[in-house]
Design an enzyme around this catalytic site. Structure first.
Site, PDB file in Angstrom:
ATOM      1  CE  LYS A  86      -3.741   0.259   2.570  1.00  0.00           C
ATOM      2  NZ  LYS A  86      -4.492   0.216   3.852  1.00  0.00           N
TER       3      LYS A  86
HETATM    4  O1  G3P Z   1      -6.862   1.316   5.893  1.00  0.00           O
HETATM    5  C1  G3P Z   1      -7.373   2.563   5.574  1.00  0.00           C
HETATM    6  C2  G3P Z   1      -8.723   2.864   6.108  1.00  0.00           C
HETATM    7  O2  G3P Z   1      -9.473   1.702   6.283  1.00  0.00           O
HETATM    8  C3  G3P Z   1      -8.762   3.765   7.289  1.00  0.00           C
HETATM    9  O3  G3P Z   1      -9.968   3.695   7.947  1.00  0.00           O
HETATM   10  O4  G3P Z   1     -11.412   4.087   9.886  1.00  0.00           O
HETATM   11  O5  G3P Z   1      -9.069   4.992   9.899  1.00  0.00           O
HETATM   12  O6  G3P Z   1     -10.815   5.989   8.421  1.00  0.00           O
HETATM   13  P1  G3P Z   1     -10.336   4.759   9.097  1.00  0.00           P
END
Ligand code: G3P
Length: 226
Positions: A86
């Protein structure tokens, strides 16, 4: 549509992959750091749980292209199997993405908030782009709309890059994104349970049990067919 688990919590990955039809695991530096444990061992353990065939997405932390590529190669050597590095969408990230692709390393371009970020990432060779739904909704943007438009653009130009939507908080977001042309979503383990919960399902199961027991008592299907 593919479902992935957005966590590095080993117990959660074990339980989730045992019960739900998941296609892999995604992590990011925040998710990894929550586990407060040895990084290499954590990666080995995730791979051991999900096996070689399921996708494992691990994020680089370097910011210069050459360093990102070096991290990608190192992580690939550790996790092996079905692996994607990533990389956040930046100028250096784009350069790193192209080099990784030339080296045969799968790339997920992440921290995507706009349609043009997704298109440029796709043109740089990313296998997946990861738009952040809830973080868009939080700034009164529209995560679902962004995914719809990325999907339209990819269709218009016959782009094979897939949309791996990330950052979800609600069932509604998952539902709408699943109708928006996304190929995959990654969600935390709790949200998997919320996706299948409906009180009427439990009412129905209760009714089935009562009706069955009124005739067959405690005997189960397996008892009656012995
Ligand atoms: O992995 C990236 C993404 O899923 C982040 O999620 O919940 O931190 O906005 P969040």
């Amino acid at each position: 549509m593919l479902y992935l688990i957005d966590t590095a919590d080993l117990d959660a990955i074990k339980k989730c992959s045992e019960y739900f039809p998941v296609s892999g695991v995604t992590t990011n530096p925040t998710i990894i750091s929550r586990e407060k444990t040895d990084f290499r061992t954590l990666l080995y353990s995730i791979r051991e749980i999900i096996g070689d065939d399921k996708m494992l997405h691990v994020q680089a932390t370097a910011t210069e292209a050459d360093d990102i590529v070096r991290e990608a190669e190192m992580v690939k050597n550790v996790v092996r199997g079905n692996f994607y590095i990533k990389i956040p969408i930046t100028r250096e990230g784009l350069r790193a993405a192209s080099i990784c692709k030339d080296k045969g390393i799968g790339v997920t371009m992440t921290a995507i908030f706009t349609q043009q970020q997704a298109l440029i990432a796709a043109k740089a060779g990313a296998d997946f782009v990861a738009p952040y739904i809830n973080r868009l909704d939080n700034i009164v943007s529209d995560g679902v709309r962004v995914v719809e438009e990325i999907s339209d653009i990819f269709k218009n130009y016959d782009i094979k890059t897939k949309i791996l939507a990330a950052s979800f908080k609600t069932v509604e977001q998952v539902h709408k994104v699943s109708m928006s042309g996304a190929h995959a979503i990654t969600i935390n383990p709790d949200l998997f349970d919320m996706l299948i919960y409906h009180p009427l399902t439990y009412y129905a199961i209760d009714d089935f049990s009562k009706d069955w027991e009124s005739v067959y008592g405690d005997s189960r299907v397996s008892d009656l067919l012995k």
